[in-house]
Design a protein around this motif. Structure first.
Motif, PDB file in Angstrom:
ATOM      1  N   ASP A  72     -14.866   2.858  -2.987  1.00  0.00           N
ATOM      2  CA  ASP A  72     -16.097   4.247  -4.252  1.00  0.00           C
ATOM      3  C   ASP A  72     -15.495   3.033  -5.718  1.00  0.00           C
ATOM      4  OD1 ASP A  72     -16.436   5.439  -6.558  1.00  0.00           O
ATOM      5  OD2 ASP A  72     -16.868   7.494  -5.476  1.00  0.00           O
ATOM      6  N   VAL A  73     -16.023   2.309  -6.600  1.00  0.00           N
ATOM      7  CA  VAL A  73     -15.400   1.238  -7.717  1.00  0.00           C
ATOM      8  C   VAL A  73     -15.447   2.601  -8.722  1.00  0.00           C
ATOM      9  CG1 VAL A  73     -16.824  -0.727  -6.938  1.00  0.00           C
ATOM     10  CG2 VAL A  73     -17.884   1.065  -8.801  1.00  0.00           C
ATOM     11  N   ARG A  74     -16.109   3.362  -8.839  1.00  0.00           N
ATOM     12  CA  ARG A  74     -15.279   4.865 -10.039  1.00  0.00           C
ATOM     13  C   ARG A  74     -14.425   5.582  -9.691  1.00  0.00           C
ATOM     14  NH1 ARG A  74     -20.320   7.878  -8.537  1.00  0.00           N
ATOM     15  NH2 ARG A  74     -19.342   8.115  -7.021  1.00  0.00           N
ATOM     16  N   SER A  75     -13.694   5.689  -8.823  1.00  0.00           N
ATOM     17  CA  SER A  75     -12.533   5.762  -8.744  1.00  0.00           C
ATOM     18  C   SER A  75     -11.555   5.011  -7.637  1.00  0.00           C
ATOM     19  CB  SER A  75     -12.541   7.116  -7.898  1.00  0.00           C
ATOM     20  OG  SER A  75     -13.071   7.004  -6.574  1.00  0.00           O
ATOM     21  N   GLY A  76     -11.629   3.709  -7.978  1.00  0.00           N
ATOM     22  CA  GLY A  76     -10.509   3.177  -6.159  1.00  0.00           C
ATOM     23  C   GLY A  76     -10.594   3.919  -4.811  1.00  0.00           C
ATOM     24  N   GLU A  77     -11.154   4.732  -4.892  1.00  0.00           N
ATOM     25  CA  GLU A  77     -10.625   5.693  -3.642  1.00  0.00           C
ATOM     26  C   GLU A  77     -11.632   4.817  -2.253  1.00  0.00           C
ATOM     27  OE1 GLU A  77     -12.120  10.009  -1.218  1.00  0.00           O
ATOM     28  OE2 GLU A  77     -13.164   9.665  -2.993  1.00  0.00           O
ATOM     29  N   VAL A  78     -10.380   4.865  -0.964  1.00  0.00           N
ATOM     30  CA  VAL A  78     -11.062   4.058   0.614  1.00  0.00           C
ATOM     31  C   VAL A  78     -12.132   4.985   1.042  1.00  0.00           C
ATOM     32  CG1 VAL A  78      -9.845   3.434   2.613  1.00  0.00           C
ATOM     33  CG2 VAL A  78      -8.777   2.876   0.704  1.00  0.00           C
ATOM     34  N   LEU A  79     -13.279   4.821   1.222  1.00  0.00           N
ATOM     35  CA  LEU A  79     -13.855   5.287   1.547  1.00  0.00           C
ATOM     36  C   LEU A  79     -13.859   4.997   3.390  1.00  0.00           C
ATOM     37  CD1 LEU A  79     -17.045   5.019  -0.861  1.00  0.00           C
ATOM     38  CD2 LEU A  79     -15.519   6.714  -0.327  1.00  0.00           C
ATOM     39  N   ARG A  80     -13.812   3.861   3.309  1.00  0.00           N
ATOM     40  CA  ARG A  80     -13.424   3.638   5.402  1.00  0.00           C
ATOM     41  C   ARG A  80     -12.389   2.328   5.331  1.00  0.00           C
ATOM     42  NH1 ARG A  80     -19.081   0.238   7.080  1.00  0.00           N
ATOM     43  NH2 ARG A  80     -17.703  -1.031   6.805  1.00  0.00           N
ATOM     44  N   GLY A  81     -11.248   2.206   6.275  1.00  0.00           N
ATOM     45  CA  GLY A  81     -10.541   1.561   6.761  1.00  0.00           C
ATOM     46  C   GLY A  81     -11.299   0.079   6.969  1.00  0.00           C
ATOM     47  N   PRO A  82     -10.857  -1.143   7.094  1.00  0.00           N
ATOM     48  CA  PRO A  82      -9.463  -0.840   7.440  1.00  0.00           C
ATOM     49  C   PRO A  82      -8.161  -0.385   6.507  1.00  0.00           C
ATOM     50  CG  PRO A  82      -9.382  -3.026   7.743  1.00  0.00           C
ATOM     51  CD  PRO A  82     -10.655  -2.785   7.552  1.00  0.00           C
ATOM     52  N   ALA A  83      -8.577  -0.449   5.355  1.00  0.00           N
ATOM     53  CA  ALA A  83      -7.688  -0.515   3.835  1.00  0.00           C
ATOM     54  C   ALA A  83      -7.165   1.402   3.707  1.00  0.00           C
ATOM     55  CB  ALA A  83      -8.279  -0.775   3.009  1.00  0.00           C
ATOM     56  N   ARG A  84      -5.961   1.492   3.663  1.00  0.00           N
ATOM     57  CA  ARG A  84      -5.566   3.131   3.547  1.00  0.00           C
ATOM     58  C   ARG A  84      -5.012   3.230   1.761  1.00  0.00           C
ATOM     59  NH1 ARG A  84      -2.387   1.638   8.799  1.00  0.00           N
ATOM     60  NH2 ARG A  84      -3.262   2.301  10.625  1.00  0.00           N
ATOM     61  N   GLN A  85      -4.786   2.349   1.523  1.00  0.00           N
ATOM     62  CA  GLN A  85      -4.588   2.441   0.029  1.00  0.00           C
ATOM     63  C   GLN A  85      -5.946   2.175  -0.670  1.00  0.00           C
ATOM     64  OE1 GLN A  85      -1.467  -0.303  -1.443  1.00  0.00           O
ATOM     65  NE2 GLN A  85      -1.782   0.591  -3.309  1.00  0.00           N
ATOM     66  N   ASP A  86      -6.299   2.941  -2.137  1.00  0.00           N
ATOM     67  CA  ASP A  86      -7.055   3.359  -3.377  1.00  0.00           C
ATOM     68  C   ASP A  86      -6.842   1.709  -3.814  1.00  0.00           C
ATOM     69  OD1 ASP A  86      -7.528   5.256  -2.124  1.00  0.00           O
ATOM     70  OD2 ASP A  86      -6.955   6.619  -4.145  1.00  0.00           O
ATOM     71  N   LEU A  87      -7.697   1.410  -4.547  1.00  0.00           N
ATOM     72  CA  LEU A  87      -7.803   1.258  -5.541  1.00  0.00           C
ATOM     73  C   LEU A  87      -7.425   0.723  -6.611  1.00  0.00           C
ATOM     74  CD1 LEU A  87     -11.379  -1.324  -5.090  1.00  0.00           C
ATOM     75  CD2 LEU A  87      -9.698  -2.195  -4.042  1.00  0.00           C
ATOM     76  N   TYR A  88      -6.523  -0.120  -7.275  1.00  0.00           N
ATOM     77  CA  TYR A  88      -6.106   0.282  -8.322  1.00  0.00           C
ATOM     78  C   TYR A  88      -7.341   0.371  -9.425  1.00  0.00           C
ATOM     79  CZ  TYR A  88      -3.757   0.768 -13.059  1.00  0.00           C
ATOM     80  OH  TYR A  88      -3.275   0.771 -14.256  1.00  0.00           O
ATOM     81  N   THR A  89      -7.381   1.604 -10.479  1.00  0.00           N
ATOM     82  CA  THR A  89      -8.452   1.120 -11.261  1.00  0.00           C
ATOM     83  C   THR A  89      -8.024   1.198 -12.251  1.00  0.00           C
ATOM     84  OG1 THR A  89      -8.863   3.321 -11.749  1.00  0.00           O
ATOM     85  CG2 THR A  89      -9.870   2.454  -9.811  1.00  0.00           C
ATOM     86  N   TYR A  90      -8.526   0.193 -13.560  1.00  0.00           N
ATOM     87  CA  TYR A  90      -8.091  -0.205 -14.902  1.00  0.00           C
ATOM     88  C   TYR A  90      -9.578   0.808 -15.837  1.00  0.00           C
ATOM     89  CZ  TYR A  90      -5.793  -4.134 -12.685  1.00  0.00           C
ATOM     90  OH  TYR A  90      -5.639  -4.421 -12.406  1.00  0.00           O
ATOM     91  N   PRO A  91      -7.935   1.349 -17.225  1.00  0.00           N
ATOM     92  CA  PRO A  91      -9.211   1.538 -18.166  1.00  0.00           C
ATOM     93  C   PRO A  91      -9.946   1.114 -18.797  1.00  0.00           C
ATOM     94  CG  PRO A  91      -6.582   2.004 -18.578  1.00  0.00           C
ATOM     95  CD  PRO A  91      -6.892   0.894 -17.296  1.00  0.00           C
TER      96      PRO A  91
END
Length: 108
Positions: A72-91
């Motif tokens: 989810d680009v708004r929060s960086g949250e992983v919605l489906r793997g294989p990634a386990r770590q959320d994305l870093y989001t910038y102000p």
């Protein structure tokens, strides 16, 4: 510690729902405009650094072109793997027609 803000684009550079890659101080960042709000997130998938700007984008979800991880680009949250770590989001700040993003200060 406050972020340092850097000019990354003009509002007119972005089209609604289209990924827009930029580089800020050597960091790959992806911008996207959703319903008039601009979001910024790291352009590297947290799985093995796939280029997210080349992936599919639908609604508020970016899919990595390499292995299909979804975020989810708004929060960086992983919605489906294989990634386990959320994305870093910038102000993000918009002043007039100019888009700025905040980077964390360099570690000394």
């Amino acid at each position: 510690m406050l972020e340092e803000f850097y000019k990354v684009a003009d509002v007119s550079d972005l089209r609604e729902g289209k990924l827009y890659p930029v580089e800020v101080e050597g960091e790959p960042v992806c911008l996207v405009k959703l319903e008039g709000t601009i979001y910024a997130f790291t352009d590297n998938c947290t799985h093995i650094s796939g280029p997210l700007n080349q992936g599919d984008f639908d609604g508020c979800v970016v899919t990595c072109p390499w292995h299909g991880a979804r975020f989810d680009v708004r929060s960086g949250e992983v919605l489906r793997g294989p990634a386990r770590q959320d994305l870093y989001t910038y102000p993000v700040k918009v002043e007039g027609e100019t888009i700025f993003i905040g980077l964390p200060p360099e570690e000394e």
